[in-house]
Design a protein around this motif. Structure first.
Motif, short mmCIF file in Angstrom:
data_model
loop_
_atom_site.label_atom_id
_atom_site.label_comp_id
_atom_site.label_asym_id
_atom_site.label_seq_id
_atom_site.Cartn_x
_atom_site.Cartn_y
_atom_site.Cartn_z
N PRO A 171 -23.71 -48.83 19.27
CA PRO A 171 -23.99 -50.26 19.15
C PRO A 171 -22.81 -51.09 19.64
CG PRO A 171 -24.70 -49.10 17.19
CD PRO A 171 -24.04 -48.10 18.05
N GLY A 172 -23.04 -51.89 20.66
CA GLY A 172 -21.99 -52.77 21.15
C GLY A 172 -21.08 -52.15 22.20
N VAL A 173 -21.15 -50.85 22.37
CA VAL A 173 -20.25 -50.19 23.33
C VAL A 173 -21.05 -49.22 24.21
CG1 VAL A 173 -18.18 -48.81 23.59
CG2 VAL A 173 -18.51 -50.16 21.52
N ALA A 178 -20.52 -46.15 26.01
CA ALA A 178 -19.46 -45.14 26.07
C ALA A 178 -19.55 -44.30 27.34
CB ALA A 178 -19.53 -44.25 24.85
N ASN A 222 -7.42 -43.54 27.53
CA ASN A 222 -8.09 -43.59 26.23
C ASN A 222 -9.22 -44.61 26.31
OD1 ASN A 222 -6.56 -41.71 24.94
ND2 ASN A 222 -5.09 -43.20 24.13
N GLY A 223 -10.37 -44.26 25.79
CA GLY A 223 -11.49 -45.18 25.83
C GLY A 223 -12.34 -45.03 27.07
N SER A 224 -11.98 -44.08 27.95
CA SER A 224 -12.75 -43.94 29.18
C SER A 224 -14.03 -43.14 28.96
CB SER A 224 -11.89 -43.27 30.26
OG SER A 224 -11.50 -41.99 29.81
N GLY A 225 -14.15 -42.50 27.82
CA GLY A 225 -15.38 -41.76 27.52
C GLY A 225 -15.24 -40.25 27.56
N LYS A 226 -14.00 -39.77 27.75
CA LYS A 226 -13.78 -38.31 27.82
C LYS A 226 -14.26 -37.61 26.56
CE LYS A 226 -9.34 -38.54 27.91
NZ LYS A 226 -8.78 -39.88 27.86
N SER A 227 -13.83 -38.15 25.43
CA SER A 227 -14.17 -37.47 24.17
C SER A 227 -15.66 -37.57 23.90
CB SER A 227 -13.38 -38.07 23.01
OG SER A 227 -12.04 -37.69 23.12
N THR A 228 -16.26 -38.71 24.23
CA THR A 228 -17.71 -38.84 24.04
C THR A 228 -18.44 -37.80 24.88
OG1 THR A 228 -17.37 -41.21 23.73
CG2 THR A 228 -19.62 -40.46 24.05
N HIS A 247 -9.62 -47.68 14.08
CA HIS A 247 -10.60 -47.93 15.13
C HIS A 247 -9.95 -48.17 16.48
CE1 HIS A 247 -13.52 -49.23 11.76
NE2 HIS A 247 -13.70 -47.98 12.09
#
Lengths: 350, 515
Positions: B25-27, B29, B49-55, B405
């Motif tokens: 929701p809101g992102v 990924a 970080n935040g680029s979606g690797k972990s997702t 977060h």
């Protein structure tokens, strides 16, 4: 060097230069009840239901009765809020309250003046807090072990102090001040209710607007980080248990005033009701989160339910069942809220 | 299980990710990401970080279900129902957060949830120990299978995770920042294990912020930015600046940056400083204003303990002076009051207040200075927090957001910024860029330059040699609890430093530092 916090630091990487004063991002004010939206809603619904089905519920007499009869729970719960936020728990709270009540009862009946007896009672609460706190923070014994131990010791001391019999103070001259404090009203508002509000306000002030209060949150959230940031962890923890001890003394005083006697028997459900109220109010048993505002709501919620059961002429034996269910449901909802089931997730992607 | 022939290009790839999108929701990924991993391949997944690797790795590991697109395993379209389902297909995730049971033995951990049984249904302890021994020997992990896992070092625990994965017939290992909590030597050992596994036909999908690691192991790199696929490039053919440019979407220029600093007078003088547990043996060190002194060494060399001792965080003997005044070593509070600020290496365990806001995580260092008559000056606090968020470039929508977060890089900027705002004389920073992406790293380096330009001194304790070489005026190297080498200017060479760190040095250069 000093702990000056004003020294400017060199220009930031890729950040716009800080213009002093202006330009702060619009900020959402955090309400002290922020995490307790569920309990507020629950309380409103519950009150609405009772107001419709029980005509007597919304009378001023009934409302003040709810507050007054839950004052002991409220005072203990405020102390417990500090302890639980700091990451501990005080199992000795109810026993400490009873022991302090016995100190007051014995003091008054042995002919001490009201002020001396009250100071002695507060001193007893302070002492209990210092013992709990020193054992936990300086000797590093587990808070469960220490407060389980003092629970048992204080319970027994309360019994020993007057051979297990209740001290009636009703007839005593010195008791009249305490009696009027718990009974009288000013313009229809009970003095005890005003006192409750003052204690709550003081607790909120300490917890949210002093370095001590912030340290309590920091320690409950991560004691090692708190220590490395120069917080005196042991002293802060000592302070937390002292607050709990003083809260127990106040609870003991109110108890004696309302009963017009000091009873050496610890109410077996009191401790669990106190802890349940704190947790229902949104304070996390894992520490670092919560507040006094939530605790007030938790106490009121349980108090209103209790009142509703009485008004509806439901057997008081059901009280524990209802309290238990409310506790589990409230905490479960709180957990669900944190894990994002009911809320839009924050943008944590990486 | 390792039946797929890695050389057979015509066989369907072990794993195909086809047009996968995933939104929270809101992102958004992940957006339309496609990726192919072949058996025996080491595939790097890179991005800030935040680029979606972990997702993405969680989609592959069965933790998240994609909103659009699908996975193919051995050319067959699969919809994973959860991590257990992924495991059945041989997909094993290893993250920096260890998933071992600390109170159980090594053997029990390796066979957790799948312990061999006797014919009566009881756990066959003898068989379990034998099997664990075999796996550990295969990987040459030197640990007793009966040891309690909680008593072992992080390095060994990480190797046991690998042993568990290997023994469970893994076909695809997903390593999410698996080396980020390890020293360089331990990481190298882990990478060796990875190379061995890939030679046996196991595919590895690797997420790491350490560039040299990717260049040492990976044959392919897939770059993500803001949830979208940027490129899939061959390694090591693609030069590092090019890869970094793909990751951040801009030229980073000189990664470490420059500073203009005249070294000032001596600000810190430590004499015969030693920890009571013996991990740091009597050590002397002098640091001048405007200087960044690097501290190198393997895990257990005493370099971490030097930081803890200076910070008053462990029991220690000896004398430390700041500006000629003796510093109390008995608590961090005293060290701070004397002008020594410390940032610990383990952000999560020792630095963050995880359930509190960004604002409170800043202000926890400032409580003394922000109070008057026992009350917190809330308005001043708010002002200082807002200024710090801008000064240190912390990306957050609100100061009231929970710190947990934020991305690792932003968390670290808070942790560093809150002590930089104290205006201390000496900053002891332990692994300040651990688990931080390249963009944030370069921001942090610029903050360090800034702080020494203001006249402070920095002691930079790091397991990453390139970082020390790029940032420091001088590097001291620890071995077996003491300084065995000291290098400045031209002498600062990676091989010479590494030699001292690993073996204590060729010969002792004229007793540097130590008495």
């Amino acid at each position: 060097m000093s702990n000056s916090v004003t020294r400017e630091v060199p220009a930031p990487p890729g950040a716009t230069p800080a213009s002093a004063g202006g330009g702060a991002a619009p900020r959402r004010r955090r309400l002290s009840l922020g995490g307790s939206a569920g309990i507020v809603a629950g309380l409103v619904i519950l009150c609405g239901y009772l107001a419709i089905t029980q005509p007597i519920f919304l009378t001023w007499g009934n409302i003040t009765n709810i507050v007054l009869s839950n004052s002991v729970i409220l005072l203990l719960a405020i102390g417990a809020t500090f302890v639980i936020i700091a990451g501990g728990i005080d199992l000795s709270a109810a026993s400490a309250g009873t022991a302090c009540a016995m100190v007051l009862g014995l003091g008054l009946s042995s002919g001490l003046g009201a002020v001396t007896a009250l100071l002695l009672t507060l001193l007893a609460g302070l002492l209990i807090g210092v013992v709990n706190g020193a054992l936990i923070s300086y000797l590093r014994i587990s808070f469960l072990v220490v407060t389980l131990g003092t629970l048992s010791i204080l319970e027994s001391i309360a019994l020993v102090s007057n051979q297990g019999t209740t001290i009636s103070v009703f007839e005593l001259e010195a008791f009249q001040g305490v009696y009027h404090f718990t009974l009288d009203r000013i313009g229809g508002v009970p003095i005890l209710m005003i006192f409750d509000v003052v204690v709550v306000a003081a607790a909120v002030l300490i917890l949210r607007y002093t370095p001590f209060g912030r340290s309590v949150f920091a320690i409950g959230s991560n004691p090692e980080a708190a220590r490395l940031n120069g917080i005196n962890v042991a002293l802060t923890m000592l302070g937390v248990y002292v607050i709990a001890g003083l809260a127990a003394a106040l609870a003991g005083i109110v108890q004696v005033g309302r009963l017009t006697a000091a009873s050496p028997a610890v109410d077996s459900t009191l401790l669990l009701t106190v802890i349940a109220a704190v947790l229902i109010g949104g304070t996390a048993y894992t520490g670092g989160e919560g507040g006094v505002g939530g605790t007030v709501l938790g106490v009121l919620f349980l108090g209103v339910i209790q009142n509703g059961l009485t008004l509806s002429e439901v057997s008081t034996f059901w009280r524990g069942t209802v309290n238990g269910l409310v506790l589990i449901v409230a905490v479960a909802l709180g957990v669900a809220r944190h894990s994002g089931l009911f809320r839009r997730r924050k943008g944590k992607v990486s | 299980m390792v039946g797929t022939d890695p050389d057979n290009e015509s066989a369907p790839p072990l794993l195909s990710v086809r047009g996968v999108s995933k939104s929270f929701p809101g992102v958004r990924a992940l957006h339309d990401v496609t990726l192919t991993v072949r058996a025996g391949e080491v595939h790097a997944l890179t991005g800030e970080n935040g680029s979606g690797k972990s997702t993405l790795s969680k989609v592959i590991g069965g933790v998240h279900k994609p909103d659009a697109g699908h996975l193919e395993i051995d050319g067959v379209r699969r919809s994973l129902t959860g991590p257990a389902d992924a495991l059945r297909h041989g997909i094993v995730m290893i993250s920096q957060e260890l998933t071992l049971a600390p109170t159980l033995s090594v053997a029990e951990n390796i066979y957790l949830g799948r312990a061999p049984r006797t014919r009566w249904g009881a756990v066959d302890w003898a068989a379990m120990r034998r099997a664990a021994r075999t796996v550990l020997d295969d990987l040459s992990v030197h640990v007793d299978e009966t040891d309690r896992v909680g008593d072992l070092s992080v390095e060994l625990q990480q190797e046991i995770e690998i042993a568990r994965a290997v023994s469970s017939d893994a076909r695809l290992l997903i390593l999410d920042e698996a080396t980020s909590s390890l020293s360089e030597a331990a990481a190298a050992r882990l990478l060796e294990l990875i190379a061995e596994q890939s030679a046996r036909g196991i595919a590895v999908l690797m997420i790491s912020h350490r560039m040299p690691e990717l260049y040492a192991c990976a044959t392919t790199a897939t770059v993500l930015r803001d949830g979208s696929l940027v490129a899939t490039v061959p390694l090591p053919e693609t030069p590092e600046p090019e890869l970094v440019r793909l990751m951040v979407g801009r030229e980073l220029g000189d990664y470490y940056g420059e500073r203009e600093v005249e070294l000032g007078e001596v600000v810190l003088e430590a004499r015969e400083l030693a920890t009571d547990d013996g991990a740091l043996r009597p050590t002397s060190l002098t640091v001048r204003r405007g200087e960044i002194v690097g501290v190198a060494g393997l895990v257990g060399s005493g370099k971490a303990e030097l930081g803890l001792a200076l910070a008053g965080a462990v029991a220690a003997q000896g004398s430390v002076q700041v500006n000629g005044e003796r510093v109390g070593l008995s608590s961090p509070r005293k060290a701070l009051a004397s002008g020594i600020a410390f940032v610990p290496d383990d952000r999560k365990r020792s630095a963050l207040l995880p359930v509190r806001s960004v604002a409170e995580n800043f202000a926890v260092s400032w409580l003394g200075g922000l109070s008057r008559f026992g009350l917190l000056r809330v308005r001043d606090e708010r002002r200082q927090v807002d200024r710090a968020i801008r000064t240190y470039g912390v990306v957050t929508s609100s100061a009231a957001n929970r710190i947990s977060h934020l991305s690792g890089g932003n968390q670290q900027k808070v942790v560093l910024g809150r002590v930089f705002d104290l205006g201390c004389d000496v900053y002891v920073l332990s692994e300040p860029t651990r688990g931080v992406d390249v963009g944030a790293k370069s921001d942090i380096y610029r903050l360090l330059h800034g702080i020494v330009e203001k006249g402070a001194a920095v002691i930079l304790i790091s397991s990453e040699l390139p970082e020390l070489l790029g940032m420091c005026d001088r590097i001291v190297v620890f071995f077996e609890g003491e300084i065995r080498g000291e290098f400045a200017g031209e002498e600062m060479e990676e091989t010479r430093i590494a030699e001292v760190a690993v073996s204590g040095g060729p010969s002792l250069p004229a007793a540097p530092g130590t008495a």
